[in-house]
Write a protein that holds these residues in place. Sequence first.
Motif, PDB file in Angstrom:
ATOM      1  N   LEU A   1     -78.851  22.398  52.426  1.00 37.16           N
ATOM      2  CA  LEU A   1     -77.755  23.134  51.787  1.00 37.16           C
ATOM      3  C   LEU A   1     -76.915  23.957  52.769  1.00 37.16           C
ATOM      4  N   LEU A   2     -77.108  23.779  54.079  1.00 45.66           N
ATOM      5  CA  LEU A   2     -76.392  24.605  55.044  1.00 45.66           C
ATOM      6  C   LEU A   2     -74.881  24.458  54.956  1.00 45.66           C
ATOM      7  N   ASP A   3     -74.382  23.233  54.783  1.00 51.69           N
ATOM      8  CA  ASP A   3     -72.925  23.045  54.667  1.00 51.69           C
ATOM      9  C   ASP A   3     -72.392  23.740  53.421  1.00 51.69           C
ATOM     10  N   LEU A   4     -73.145  23.694  52.342  1.00 50.75           N
ATOM     11  CA  LEU A   4     -72.747  24.354  51.103  1.00 50.75           C
ATOM     12  C   LEU A   4     -72.688  25.872  51.299  1.00 50.75           C
TER      13      LEU A   4
ATOM     14  N   LEU B   1     -81.004  15.956  46.213  1.00 52.66           N
ATOM     15  CA  LEU B   1     -80.559  17.256  46.700  1.00 52.66           C
ATOM     16  C   LEU B   1     -79.082  17.211  47.084  1.00 52.66           C
ATOM     17  N   ALA B   2     -78.661  16.124  47.728  1.00 50.74           N
ATOM     18  CA  ALA B   2     -77.249  15.969  48.104  1.00 50.74           C
ATOM     19  C   ALA B   2     -76.355  15.904  46.864  1.00 50.74           C
ATOM     20  N   GLU B   3     -76.831  15.235  45.824  1.00 49.59           N
ATOM     21  CA  GLU B   3     -76.069  15.153  44.573  1.00 49.59           C
ATOM     22  C   GLU B   3     -75.907  16.535  43.935  1.00 49.59           C
ATOM     23  N   VAL B   4     -76.988  17.311  43.914  1.00 49.72           N
ATOM     24  CA  VAL B   4     -76.930  18.667  43.366  1.00 49.72           C
ATOM     25  C   VAL B   4     -75.979  19.519  44.204  1.00 49.72           C
ATOM     26  N   ALA B   5     -76.081  19.397  45.522  1.00 49.63           N
ATOM     27  CA  ALA B   5     -75.205  20.174  46.411  1.00 49.63           C
ATOM     28  C   ALA B   5     -73.737  19.840  46.173  1.00 49.63           C
ATOM     29  N   ALA B   6     -73.433  18.569  45.950  1.00 49.98           N
ATOM     30  CA  ALA B   6     -72.039  18.161  45.688  1.00 49.98           C
ATOM     31  C   ALA B   6     -71.536  18.775  44.380  1.00 49.98           C
ATOM     32  N   ARG B   7     -72.380  18.785  43.353  1.00 45.23           N
ATOM     33  CA  ARG B   7     -71.978  19.406  42.078  1.00 45.23           C
ATOM     34  C   ARG B   7     -71.746  20.905  42.250  1.00 45.23           C
ATOM     35  N   ILE B   8     -72.622  21.547  43.002  1.00 43.60           N
ATOM     36  CA  ILE B   8     -72.469  22.984  43.230  1.00 43.60           C
ATOM     37  C   ILE B   8     -71.199  23.248  44.034  1.00 43.60           C
ATOM     38  N   GLU B   9     -70.964  22.442  45.047  1.00 46.44           N
ATOM     39  CA  GLU B   9     -69.746  22.627  45.854  1.00 46.44           C
ATOM     40  C   GLU B   9     -68.503  22.512  44.974  1.00 46.44           C
TER      41      GLU B   9
ATOM     42  N   GLY C   1     -96.845   9.521  43.346  1.00 47.54           N
ATOM     43  CA  GLY C   1     -98.228   9.373  42.896  1.00 47.54           C
ATOM     44  C   GLY C   1     -99.081  10.560  43.259  1.00 47.54           C
ATOM     45  N   ALA C   2    -100.226  10.636  42.609  1.00 45.12           N
ATOM     46  CA  ALA C   2    -101.122  11.779  42.751  1.00 45.12           C
ATOM     47  C   ALA C   2    -101.694  11.911  44.157  1.00 45.12           C
ATOM     48  N   GLY C   3    -101.874  10.841  44.888  1.00 51.14           N
ATOM     49  CA  GLY C   3    -102.481  10.900  46.216  1.00 51.14           C
ATOM     50  C   GLY C   3    -101.502  11.168  47.347  1.00 51.14           C
ATOM     51  N   ALA C   4    -100.221  11.264  47.051  1.00 43.38           N
ATOM     52  CA  ALA C   4     -99.214  11.473  48.095  1.00 43.38           C
ATOM     53  C   ALA C   4     -99.370  12.843  48.734  1.00 43.38           C
ATOM     54  N   SER C   5     -99.132  12.885  50.036  1.00 41.90           N
ATOM     55  CA  SER C   5     -99.180  14.167  50.737  1.00 41.90           C
ATOM     56  C   SER C   5     -97.874  14.355  51.496  1.00 41.90           C
ATOM     57  N   GLY C   6     -97.670  15.548  51.972  1.00 44.45           N
ATOM     58  CA  GLY C   6     -96.449  15.841  52.707  1.00 44.45           C
ATOM     59  C   GLY C   6     -95.293  16.129  51.761  1.00 44.45           C
ATOM     60  N   CYS C   7     -94.160  16.364  52.350  1.00 43.22           N
ATOM     61  CA  CYS C   7     -92.967  16.714  51.577  1.00 43.22           C
ATOM     62  C   CYS C   7     -92.448  15.507  50.821  1.00 43.22           C
ATOM     63  N   ARG C   8     -92.179  15.717  49.538  1.00 43.60           N
ATOM     64  CA  ARG C   8     -91.678  14.631  48.697  1.00 43.60           C
ATOM     65  C   ARG C   8     -90.229  14.882  48.277  1.00 43.60           C
ATOM     66  N   LEU C   9     -89.498  15.639  49.083  1.00 42.54           N
ATOM     67  CA  LEU C   9     -88.114  15.965  48.767  1.00 42.54           C
ATOM     68  C   LEU C   9     -87.269  14.693  48.675  1.00 42.54           C
ATOM     69  N   ASP C  10     -86.551  14.560  47.589  1.00 41.33           N
ATOM     70  CA  ASP C  10     -85.614  13.458  47.403  1.00 41.33           C
ATOM     71  C   ASP C  10     -84.266  13.949  47.934  1.00 41.33           C
ATOM     72  N   GLU C  11     -83.978  13.620  49.180  1.00 46.89           N
ATOM     73  CA  GLU C  11     -82.772  14.149  49.834  1.00 46.89           C
ATOM     74  C   GLU C  11     -81.490  13.678  49.159  1.00 46.89           C
ATOM     75  N   SER C  12     -81.498  12.482  48.566  1.00 43.64           N
ATOM     76  CA  SER C  12     -80.287  12.027  47.883  1.00 43.64           C
ATOM     77  C   SER C  12     -80.054  12.837  46.601  1.00 43.64           C
TER      78      SER C  12
END
Length: 183
Positions: free
Chosen positions: A131-134, A98-106, A85-96
């Motif tokens: 992405l450190l393990d990648l 990111l993990a899915e993208v990292a697995a595809r890249i790996e 939502g528009a009022g959210a603050s802070g980091c909104r990273l979807d870690e799952s």
Amino acid sequence: MSVTLSVRTPEVVPPRTPSLAAIVYPQNKYPAAAFEALVASCRRNRLSLAGVVQHPVDAASERRCDVLLEDLSTGRRTSIYEDRGAGASGCRLDESALAEVAARIEGSLGDAPDVLVLNKFGKAECSGGGLLDLIAKAMECNVTVVIGVPQSNLFAWRVFADEFGTELSADSGEIERWVEGLR
């Protein structure tokens, strides 16, 4: 008559030490043009690519973290930020995501790319995740890694990269010269 044969010993070429390069940029000023230049230069130099580049979803300053990652091998785009939502603050990273993208890249490392491009050494990487393990896997596979590093994360990057790291500016000429040195 005696004939002397000389045996030529083949030259032993040591394996290439993987390169680990950071494109350093000011906080909140992602160098999209520098990554476009990097990808274009790699392709001109016939270097195979794996990894991702990022594209903004919304130009509004409060949504600057909302990005899509484009897979350089397939063109697939994946959102890695939660829409809270528009009022959210802070980091909104979807870690799952990111993990899915990292697995595809790996998985693409099995194709033995010359260069792995990653969009950002961010908070997740600074705290030992993301992405450190990648990156480590790519280096084990002797793949050159290029990643964007915001100025605020430069100290953590230097600790992680140690003697393997190279720092580049967002200058396309500098990037071009560096890429040419990979061959």
